[in-house]
Design a protein around this motif. Sequence first.
Motif, PDB file in Angstrom:
ATOM      1  N   GLU A 170       0.846  -1.188   0.000  1.00 23.82           N
ATOM      2  CA  GLU A 170       0.000   0.000   0.000  1.00 23.82           C
ATOM      3  C   GLU A 170       0.888   1.247   0.000  1.00 23.82           C
ATOM      4  N   SER A 171       0.560   2.207  -0.846  1.00 23.73           N
ATOM      5  CA  SER A 171       1.403   3.392  -0.977  1.00 23.73           C
ATOM      6  C   SER A 171       0.605   4.553  -1.554  1.00 23.73           C
ATOM      7  N   SER A 172       0.939   5.753  -1.108  1.00 22.47           N
ATOM      8  CA  SER A 172       0.339   6.958  -1.684  1.00 22.47           C
ATOM      9  C   SER A 172       1.030   7.327  -2.997  1.00 22.47           C
ATOM     10  N   GLU A 173       2.178   6.684  -3.252  1.00 25.75           N
ATOM     11  CA  GLU A 173       2.909   6.880  -4.504  1.00 25.75           C
ATOM     12  C   GLU A 173       3.175   5.506  -5.124  1.00 25.75           C
ATOM     13  N   PRO A 174       2.138   4.862  -5.629  1.00 21.72           N
ATOM     14  CA  PRO A 174       2.271   3.467  -6.063  1.00 21.72           C
ATOM     15  C   PRO A 174       3.253   3.253  -7.197  1.00 21.72           C
ATOM     16  N   GLU A 175       3.339   4.207  -8.120  1.00 19.10           N
ATOM     17  CA  GLU A 175       4.266   4.026  -9.250  1.00 19.10           C
ATOM     18  C   GLU A 175       5.710   3.987  -8.763  1.00 19.10           C
ATOM     19  N   LYS A 176       6.052   4.865  -7.802  1.00 25.78           N
ATOM     20  CA  LYS A 176       7.411   4.867  -7.254  1.00 25.78           C
ATOM     21  C   LYS A 176       7.681   3.600  -6.462  1.00 25.78           C
ATOM     22  N   ALA A 177       6.700   3.176  -5.675  1.00 21.07           N
ATOM     23  CA  ALA A 177       6.860   1.953  -4.890  1.00 21.07           C
ATOM     24  C   ALA A 177       7.025   0.750  -5.807  1.00 21.07           C
ATOM     25  N   LYS A 178       6.236   0.700  -6.862  1.00 24.80           N
ATOM     26  CA  LYS A 178       6.304  -0.414  -7.807  1.00 24.80           C
ATOM     27  C   LYS A 178       7.677  -0.465  -8.490  1.00 24.80           C
ATOM     28  N   GLU A 179       8.184   0.677  -8.867  1.00 25.15           N
ATOM     29  CA  GLU A 179       9.499   0.736  -9.511  1.00 25.15           C
ATOM     30  C   GLU A 179      10.588   0.230  -8.575  1.00 25.15           C
ATOM     31  N   LEU A 180      10.524   0.614  -7.300  1.00 22.81           N
ATOM     32  CA  LEU A 180      11.531   0.195  -6.328  1.00 22.81           C
ATOM     33  C   LEU A 180      11.471  -1.314  -6.095  1.00 22.81           C
ATOM     34  N   ILE A 181      10.257  -1.845  -5.966  1.00 21.40           N
ATOM     35  CA  ILE A 181      10.095  -3.285  -5.745  1.00 21.40           C
ATOM     36  C   ILE A 181      10.558  -4.076  -6.969  1.00 21.40           C
ATOM     37  N   GLU A 182      10.170  -3.617  -8.153  1.00 25.59           N
ATOM     38  CA  GLU A 182      10.561  -4.313  -9.381  1.00 25.59           C
ATOM     39  C   GLU A 182      12.081  -4.324  -9.555  1.00 25.59           C
ATOM     40  N   GLU A 183      12.721  -3.237  -9.204  1.00 19.06           N
ATOM     41  CA  GLU A 183      14.186  -3.176  -9.290  1.00 19.06           C
ATOM     42  C   GLU A 183      14.814  -4.233  -8.396  1.00 19.06           C
ATOM     43  N   PHE A 184      14.292  -4.366  -7.185  1.00 18.35           N
ATOM     44  CA  PHE A 184      14.792  -5.373  -6.237  1.00 18.35           C
ATOM     45  C   PHE A 184      14.578  -6.784  -6.789  1.00 18.35           C
ATOM     46  N   LEU A 185      13.401  -7.043  -7.329  1.00 15.07           N
ATOM     47  CA  LEU A 185      13.098  -8.372  -7.857  1.00 15.07           C
ATOM     48  C   LEU A 185      14.012  -8.718  -9.033  1.00 15.07           C
ATOM     49  N   LYS A 186      14.213  -7.768  -9.921  1.00 16.65           N
ATOM     50  CA  LYS A 186      15.066  -8.012 -11.092  1.00 16.65           C
ATOM     51  C   LYS A 186      16.514  -8.240 -10.690  1.00 16.65           C
ATOM     52  N   GLU A 187      16.997  -7.443  -9.731  1.00 18.65           N
ATOM     53  CA  GLU A 187      18.381  -7.592  -9.272  1.00 18.65           C
ATOM     54  C   GLU A 187      18.638  -8.971  -8.685  1.00 18.65           C
ATOM     55  N   ASN A 188      17.603  -9.567  -8.101  1.00 14.29           N
ATOM     56  CA  ASN A 188      17.755 -10.855  -7.438  1.00 14.29           C
ATOM     57  C   ASN A 188      17.193 -12.025  -8.255  1.00 14.29           C
ATOM     58  N   GLY A 189      16.839 -11.748  -9.500  1.00 16.42           N
ATOM     59  CA  GLY A 189      16.376 -12.810 -10.383  1.00 16.42           C
ATOM     60  C   GLY A 189      15.062 -13.441  -9.957  1.00 16.42           C
ATOM     61  N   VAL A 190      14.198 -12.647  -9.326  1.00 17.15           N
ATOM     62  CA  VAL A 190      12.903 -13.151  -8.855  1.00 17.15           C
ATOM     63  C   VAL A 190      11.845 -12.856  -9.923  1.00 17.15           C
ATOM     64  N   GLY A 191      11.238 -13.905 -10.463  1.00 18.17           N
ATOM     65  CA  GLY A 191      10.222 -13.731 -11.486  1.00 18.17           C
ATOM     66  C   GLY A 191       8.941 -13.151 -10.916  1.00 18.17           C
ATOM     67  N   TYR A 192       8.244 -12.362 -11.716  1.00 16.03           N
ATOM     68  CA  TYR A 192       6.987 -11.748 -11.275  1.00 16.03           C
ATOM     69  C   TYR A 192       6.227 -11.244 -12.488  1.00 16.03           C
ATOM     70  N   SER A 193       4.977 -10.859 -12.270  1.00 14.77           N
ATOM     71  CA  SER A 193       4.173 -10.201 -13.303  1.00 14.77           C
ATOM     72  C   SER A 193       3.146  -9.330 -12.600  1.00 14.77           C
ATOM     73  N   ASP A 194       2.562  -8.390 -13.312  1.00 14.54           N
ATOM     74  CA  ASP A 194       1.490  -7.587 -12.732  1.00 14.54           C
ATOM     75  C   ASP A 194       0.301  -8.488 -12.402  1.00 14.54           C
ATOM     76  N   SER A 195      -0.284  -8.310 -11.241  1.00 10.50           N
ATOM     77  CA  SER A 195      -1.526  -9.021 -10.935  1.00 10.50           C
ATOM     78  C   SER A 195      -2.621  -8.497 -11.847  1.00 10.50           C
ATOM     79  N   VAL A 196      -3.486  -9.401 -12.291  1.00 12.58           N
ATOM     80  CA  VAL A 196      -4.530  -9.012 -13.242  1.00 12.58           C
ATOM     81  C   VAL A 196      -5.929  -9.129 -12.651  1.00 12.58           C
TER      82      VAL A 196
END
Length: 209
Positions: A170-196
Motif C-alpha cells: 500500500e502506498s500513496s505513490e504506487p508508481e514509485k513503490a512499484k518501480e523500487l520493488i521491481e528493481e529489487f526483484l530483477k536484481e535478485n532474479g525473482v520472477g513476477y508479473s502484474d496481478s490481473v
Amino acid sequence: MEVEVKLRLPDSNTYKTLTSLLAPFHVRTHNQHNNFFDGAAGELSGRRAVLRIRFYNDQPARKCIICLKAKAVLINGVSRVEEDEEEIDFLIGEECLANPNRLGGLVESCRIMKRVKDEFFGGNDNNGELGLVCLGGFKNLRNVYEWKGLVIEVDETSFEFGSLYEIECESSEPEKAKELIEEFLKENGVGYSDSVASKFAIFRSGKLP
C-alpha cells in the motif's frame, strides 16, 4: 481509497526465494481467513461492492475485521478500491459466519453494517434480517516486511482450486513503490508479473488466472 501495488509470483519456489531474501526485514506474520457476503439478490455485487469478514487467527492476539469494498480497479499492477474497515468482536464474527442473518443485528452497533443497510438495502433491515448470504472464502498466510520505507506484504493464498503467491504494498505513490520493488526483484532474479485480478475475483472465478 486504498491504493496498492500488486505483483504476482509465478510459483511456490519463487515465493520461498523472495521470503528468504526479505527475511532480515520481517516484522510479523498473519494467519487470515477471509469470508465474503452478498445480498440474496446480489444487492452488493450488482453495484460492484462486497462485504468481507476477515479473521486474524494470530495467537494470542486474535481479531476480526469487517470491511466494505467497492468499485475496485486493477490496472498495470496497481489496485484502487474504496475500502471501509471496522473491528468487531471475534466471537460475534464467528456467529455471523455460522449464521449470516446475525449481521443484520449489528446495524445499531457496527458502522459498516449501518452503511450496508442504508446504501444497499434502502435503509430497510426487515426486522434485523438483511437477507445476506455467505459466498465462502479462502485462507491467506501474510508475511509483512518493512523495507526501504515501504511495508511489503507477501501472501500465500490457499483457494480450494490452488494456491496463489502475491506481493502487495500500500502506498500513496504506487508508481514509485512499484518501480523500487521491481528493481529489487530483477536484481535478485525473482520472477513476477502484474496481478490481473483481485483475490476475491479469482475466488469467484473458481480458477487461477
